[in-house]
Design an enzyme around this catalytic site. Sequence first.
Site, mmCIF file in Angstrom:
data_model
loop_
_atom_site.group_PDB
_atom_site.id
_atom_site.type_symbol
_atom_site.label_atom_id
_atom_site.label_comp_id
_atom_site.label_asym_id
_atom_site.label_seq_id
_atom_site.Cartn_x
_atom_site.Cartn_y
_atom_site.Cartn_z
ATOM 1 N N ASN A 296 6.022 44.466 -21.418
ATOM 2 C CA ASN A 296 4.990 45.485 -21.273
ATOM 3 C C ASN A 296 4.875 46.439 -22.449
ATOM 4 O O ASN A 296 4.008 47.317 -22.442
ATOM 5 C CB ASN A 296 5.195 46.282 -19.969
ATOM 6 C CG ASN A 296 6.512 47.015 -19.944
ATOM 7 O OD1 ASN A 296 7.481 46.592 -20.565
ATOM 8 N ND2 ASN A 296 6.578 48.114 -19.218
ATOM 9 N N TYR B 236 16.006 35.636 -18.926
ATOM 10 C CA TYR B 236 14.558 35.397 -18.911
ATOM 11 C C TYR B 236 14.148 34.157 -19.702
ATOM 12 O O TYR B 236 12.989 33.751 -19.650
ATOM 13 C CB TYR B 236 13.820 36.605 -19.496
ATOM 14 C CG TYR B 236 13.994 37.872 -18.719
ATOM 15 C CD1 TYR B 236 13.446 38.014 -17.451
ATOM 16 C CD2 TYR B 236 14.715 38.942 -19.251
ATOM 17 C CE1 TYR B 236 13.610 39.190 -16.727
ATOM 18 C CE2 TYR B 236 14.885 40.117 -18.538
ATOM 19 C CZ TYR B 236 14.325 40.234 -17.277
ATOM 20 O OH TYR B 236 14.492 41.395 -16.568
ATOM 21 N N TYR C 215 10.548 43.785 -24.578
ATOM 22 C CA TYR C 215 10.142 43.507 -23.199
ATOM 23 C C TYR C 215 8.618 43.460 -23.141
ATOM 24 O O TYR C 215 7.911 44.091 -23.914
ATOM 25 C CB TYR C 215 10.751 44.475 -22.175
ATOM 26 C CG TYR C 215 12.224 44.233 -22.001
ATOM 27 C CD1 TYR C 215 12.676 43.249 -21.136
ATOM 28 C CD2 TYR C 215 13.155 44.943 -22.749
ATOM 29 C CE1 TYR C 215 14.028 42.986 -21.004
ATOM 30 C CE2 TYR C 215 14.509 44.685 -22.629
ATOM 31 C CZ TYR C 215 14.939 43.698 -21.756
ATOM 32 O OH TYR C 215 16.279 43.434 -21.642
ATOM 33 N N ASN D 163 0.315 42.420 -18.805
ATOM 34 C CA ASN D 163 0.735 43.673 -19.413
ATOM 35 C C ASN D 163 1.128 43.548 -20.877
ATOM 36 O O ASN D 163 1.084 44.536 -21.614
ATOM 37 C CB ASN D 163 1.872 44.300 -18.604
ATOM 38 C CG ASN D 163 1.367 44.940 -17.330
ATOM 39 O OD1 ASN D 163 0.189 45.258 -17.214
ATOM 40 N ND2 ASN D 163 2.243 45.118 -16.369
ATOM 41 N N HIS E 179 7.210 33.432 -17.725
ATOM 42 C CA HIS E 179 6.651 34.517 -18.535
ATOM 43 C C HIS E 179 7.011 34.366 -20.011
ATOM 44 O O HIS E 179 6.442 35.060 -20.862
ATOM 45 C CB HIS E 179 7.174 35.854 -17.999
ATOM 46 C CG HIS E 179 6.144 36.934 -17.921
ATOM 47 N ND1 HIS E 179 4.786 36.711 -18.014
ATOM 48 C CD2 HIS E 179 6.277 38.296 -17.751
ATOM 49 C CE1 HIS E 179 4.137 37.867 -17.896
ATOM 50 N NE2 HIS E 179 5.019 38.835 -17.741
#
Length: 232
Positions: A68, A15, A66, A114, A20
């Site tokens: 959320n 990631y 993470y 989120n 993001h």
Amino acid sequence: MIRLMVGLGNPGPEYEATRHNAGFWWVDAVARQLKASLHAERAYHGLVARVNTPVGPVWLLEPQTYMNVSGKSVAALARFFKIAPEEILVAHDELDLPPGEMKLKQGGGHAGHNGLRDIHAQLGSTDYWRLRLGIGHPGVKAEVANYVLGKPMREHREAIDACIVRSLTAVDALLSGDMSKATLRLHTSKPPRPKPPRPVAVAGTGVPAAADAPRAPDIAGSAPATTQGDPP
């Protein structure tokens, strides 16, 4: 003054370069400017650095929970050190701004992000500050999840990186609590807008494909890396 600077993103090398994770990129840049080193702190569920500044200690945080469930990390550190929501700045990726633009704001809704949604819930307040780092929009709501978990094209990444560099001129104002001065520095200089990504036609159809990156793989035993635009 801002006593806690948070960057949102997802942990792990898969990631690291995705849109993001723009919040992580920002905190990394601030850490370099302040000559701070982030290290893992299990109590706060993230990578943390404490920086002694002329106006007092400041914390840098990259939640490793993470996206959320980012609020778990933010709330743990804020509560332990008695940091009020209005003393927190959260840097995050923003679909509604083009790459290379940024906006500073306090309060408001989560707009489907989120990470912000969970911070709202865990802090019990929306009064924290947000630094919205533009990443652009794929143009199709159904492709938002793929888009934010994809890597930006080179021109867009360069625009985001340049935006982050410009934002560093406002760090002193943020730390001292001069939010008007910080806003002026962050908002006045707008770069040329980068070109939008060129649609790639689906083979044999002539129809442009909206997604520009594959979906991220599921990670067993971890919270899913949900994103802006996902249903609640």
